[in-house]
Scaffold this active site. Structure first.
Site, PDB file in Angstrom:
ATOM      1  N   LYS A  28      -0.471  30.156 -14.163  1.00  0.00           N
ATOM      2  CA  LYS A  28       0.695  30.427 -14.895  1.00  0.00           C
ATOM      3  C   LYS A  28       0.118  30.734 -16.720  1.00  0.00           C
ATOM      4  O   LYS A  28      -0.402  29.910 -17.046  1.00  0.00           O
ATOM      5  CB  LYS A  28       1.606  29.771 -14.745  1.00  0.00           C
ATOM      6  CG  LYS A  28       3.053  30.407 -14.564  1.00  0.00           C
ATOM      7  CD  LYS A  28       4.146  29.062 -14.430  1.00  0.00           C
ATOM      8  CE  LYS A  28       5.268  29.611 -15.102  1.00  0.00           C
ATOM      9  NZ  LYS A  28       6.332  28.431 -15.036  1.00  0.00           N
ATOM     10  N   HIS A  88       2.317  31.077 -19.127  1.00  0.00           N
ATOM     11  CA  HIS A  88       3.523  30.501 -20.186  1.00  0.00           C
ATOM     12  C   HIS A  88       4.206  29.148 -19.547  1.00  0.00           C
ATOM     13  O   HIS A  88       3.651  28.798 -18.510  1.00  0.00           O
ATOM     14  CB  HIS A  88       4.626  31.796 -19.903  1.00  0.00           C
ATOM     15  CG  HIS A  88       5.284  32.008 -18.916  1.00  0.00           C
ATOM     16  ND1 HIS A  88       4.650  32.961 -17.722  1.00  0.00           N
ATOM     17  CD2 HIS A  88       6.252  31.465 -18.169  1.00  0.00           C
ATOM     18  CE1 HIS A  88       5.414  32.985 -16.917  1.00  0.00           C
ATOM     19  NE2 HIS A  88       6.333  32.289 -16.856  1.00  0.00           N
TER      20      HIS A  88
END
Ligand code: OMP
Length: 219
Positions: A107, A109
């Site tokens: 990921k 963010h």
């Protein structure tokens, strides 16, 4: 081979057959081997089935005496398995064990990273479905090696197909040797074969499974 089968092991084989998870016929494996049986853990696909499965994993783990600090469920299949196991450890054994799983895609963010859940540290118990040639589990070992302060405690699987790895040892024995870690399974092929040979409606498959074991199995 006349190995003693624990009652929970026989119940597990019956449960896997009922659930359509353990099937007999002709199947091509990831390794390219053509197998007369296949174990598809994805078919433990309801709440009741998953709850029962978790109890079988917990029973095998408790039986093994392995010590660990955290449970790791490798994506994707290990994720529900690790959840089911830790819930069973809480419900059946009053043990509150932390668990963690990985995402396949990192990921970019939010919290970042590719691990979700408890910290991956200490003695790690890996939960997975099946080991055949050991390819999948070796990838998981690399993730543990990359985590700070994590050491492999053991790997817990549903079925040990007891097949040869690179040499004459079984794939699992090679994994145990290479990573200095025990592999615990709910059942192995020998027990599946013992069970099949004893059931009149399944006995027709026993010869093919035996022949397969002679070709790819370990003595
Ligand atoms: P190895 O990576 O060769 O150890 O194979 C393990 C993987 O094969 C499992 O995680 C499954 O994706 C798949 N598999 C089964 O799920 N059930 C079987 O009975 C056999 C296999 C397989 O393809 O060997």
């Amino acid at each position: 081979l006349g190995l003693v089968m624990q009652p929970y092991q026989k119940e597990f084989i019956e449960f896997a057959i009922q659930q359509g998870v353990l099937k007999f016929g002709e199947f091509t494996l990831k390794s390219g081997r053509i197998s007369p049986y296949f174990f598809n853990a994805g078919l433990f696909n309801s709440g009741v089935a998953l709850a029962k499965l978790g109890r079988f994993y917990a029973a095998a783990l408790e039986d093994s005496g392995v010590e660990y600090d955290v449970v790791f469920g490798p994506a994707y299949k290990g994720i529900p398995l690790s959840a089911a196991l830790t819930i069973a450890l809480a419900d059946q054994y009053q043990k509150d064990v932390p668990y963690v799983f990985n995402r396949k895609e990192a990921k970019t963010h939010g919290e970042g990273g590719n691990l979700v859940g408890a910290p991956l540290t200490g003695r790690v118990l890996i939960v997975d479905d099946v080991i055949t040639a050991g390819t999948a589990i070796r990838e998981v070992m690399a993730m543990i090696a990359a985590a700070d302060g994590a050491t492999p405690a053991a790997t817990l699987i549903a079925l040990d197909r007891q097949e040869k790895g690179q040499g004459e040892l079984s794939a699992i024995q090679e994994v145990e040797r290479d990573f200095d870690m025990k592999v615990v399974s709910i059942v192995g092929l020998n027990q599946v074969l013992d069970y099949v040979a004893m059931q009149p409606e399944l006995a027709q498959y026993a010869d093919a499974i035996s022949a397969y074991r002679d070709q790819y199995g370990v003595k």
